[in-house]
Design an enzyme around this catalytic site. Structure first.
Site, PDB file in Angstrom:
ATOM      1  CE  LYS A 139     -15.066 -14.635  20.824  1.00 46.03           C
ATOM      2  NZ  LYS A 139     -13.858 -14.562  21.653  1.00 46.03           N
ATOM      3  N   GLY A 175       0.844  -1.200   0.000  1.00 37.74           N
ATOM      4  CA  GLY A 175       0.000   0.000   0.000  1.00 37.74           C
ATOM      5  C   GLY A 175       0.873   1.242   0.000  1.00 37.74           C
ATOM      6  CB  VAL A 235      -3.607  -6.572  10.299  1.00 35.40           C
ATOM      7  CG1 VAL A 235      -3.970  -5.126  10.067  1.00 35.40           C
ATOM      8  CG2 VAL A 235      -3.492  -7.318   8.983  1.00 35.40           C
ATOM      9  CE1 TYR A 254      -4.294 -12.210  -2.563  1.00 33.55           C
ATOM     10  CE2 TYR A 254      -5.334 -13.299  -4.420  1.00 33.55           C
ATOM     11  CZ  TYR A 254      -5.281 -12.250  -3.527  1.00 33.55           C
ATOM     12  OH  TYR A 254      -6.217 -11.245  -3.608  1.00 33.55           O
ATOM     13  CE1 TYR A 289     -11.967 -16.744  15.059  1.00 36.34           C
ATOM     14  CE2 TYR A 289     -12.894 -14.912  16.288  1.00 36.34           C
ATOM     15  CZ  TYR A 289     -11.882 -15.817  16.085  1.00 36.34           C
ATOM     16  OH  TYR A 289     -10.791 -15.812  16.908  1.00 36.34           O
TER      17      TYR A 289
END
Ligand code: UDP
Length: 315
Positions: A105, A36, A57, A145, A159
């Protein structure tokens, strides 16, 4: 809403930042800037509803205050990028998705996973509906990927099912437009860059492989509508208008007036390069009332204008 966009300084992520801000929401963009670029969000500096955090992240994400939506868009996304960063690609799809879901969550936020047409691999069903399981080589060059995104989808559904997180999965097909990186190696910046420099366009293979290109504004609209919907199963968002790479090259040369023609470079075709790709958008039409509206001629003109500035800046 207060929205976290991982990969917020990337091509699609930065357009999402613009879109959420335009709707009056507050945006936190997170990016480690390996693929980015701050240039994609520099126009947002000074906007009091926007904040940028430089963070990978895959590390624990701590954010103060409420978060209403987490959009997980961080990942190298072009074949050259994910071949250059294979481990980071696997990590952001796996560990990064886990962290982003954990945050959703904790905050009781909606979660949207950016997935990809690459989950279908080199498809044996055409066009590709969401019900198709795909044809992916886990150990081929694209596996880093494709499998990362497939894992990310599985984690998202886990989740949703086991922690009751309100999740979405968008399967993004080839998208183009301003803020793509001129050197990301993908066919759109490669061809337009070559055309603007008066060079021949490089076709990998025979050019009979197909892709279906969606303009960024249409893509963002589809993603935005998906977040606002209540659909938990994956939805394809892409433009069904399919072209061979040869037809695409001819269009780019015609649009830019490039007289240098085309050269074929069979040796550059990466193993596992899908032979065909076209989204089946029946579900997007039915659930979101969405379909692309921007013709490739118009989208390409805007993209060429953007790259013109970049190419001139390099000279
Ligand atoms: N391609 C090409 N010339 C280039 C770059 C790409 O012919 O300079 C081909 C590539 O082999 C593939 C298609 O264009 O068949 C789309 O490639 P891209 O890297 O844009 O993304 P993909 O859809 O494969 O993820």
């Amino acid at each position: 809403m207060r929205v976290l966009i991982t990969g917020g300084a990337g091509f699609i992520g930065s357009h999402l930042c613009d879109r959420f801000l335009a709707e009056g929401h507050t945006v936190i963009a997170m990016d480690n800037l390996i693929t980015g670029s701050i240039r994609n969000i520099e126009h947002l500096a000074g906007n009091e509803r926007f904040r940028f955090i430089k963070q990978d992240v895959t590390e624990y994400i701590y954010l103060d205050g409420p978060i209403d939506a987490v959009m997980h868009f961080a990942s190298p996304a072009s074949p050259i990028d994910y071949l250059n960063y294979p481990i980071q690609t696997l990590k952001v799809g796996a560990l990064g998705t886990h962290k982003a879901l954990g945050l959703a969550k904790e905050k009781g936020a909606r979660f949207l996973q950016a997935s990809t047409s690459e989950v279908y691999g080199d498809p044996k069903v055409h066009p590709q509906p969401e019900s198709y399981w795909g044809n992916v080589d886990p150990i081929g060059p694209r596996g880093v990927y494709d499998e990362a995104k497939r894992f990310a989808e599985a984690m998202t559904m886990a989740y949703h099912r086991y922690h009751d997180v309100d999740t979405r999965i968008v399967r993004i097909f080839n998208t183009y437009g301003p803020r793509m990186r001129l050197d990301d190696g993908r066919v759109v910046p490669n061809f337009i860059g070559q055309a603007l420099r008066g060079e021949p366009l490089t076709i990998y293979g025979d050019g009979l492989q197909t892709r279906s290109f969606c303009f960024i504004r249409d893509e963002v609209e589809g993603i935005f509508r998906l977040l606002m919907s209540s659909e938990n199963d994956p939805v394809n968002i892409g433009n069904p208008h399919e072209l061979t790479i040869l037809e695409f090259a001819e269009r780019v040369n015609a649009l830019t007036g490039n007289k240098a023609g085309i050269i074929f470079q069979p040796e550059k075709r990466i193993a596992g390069d899908p032979q065909t790709r076209q989204p089946d958008i029946t579900r997007a039409r039915a659930i979101l009332g969405w379909e692309p509206t921007i013709d490739i001629g118009i989208g390409l003109e805007q993209t060429v204008r953007y790259f013109e500035k970049q190419v001139k800046g390099k000279n």
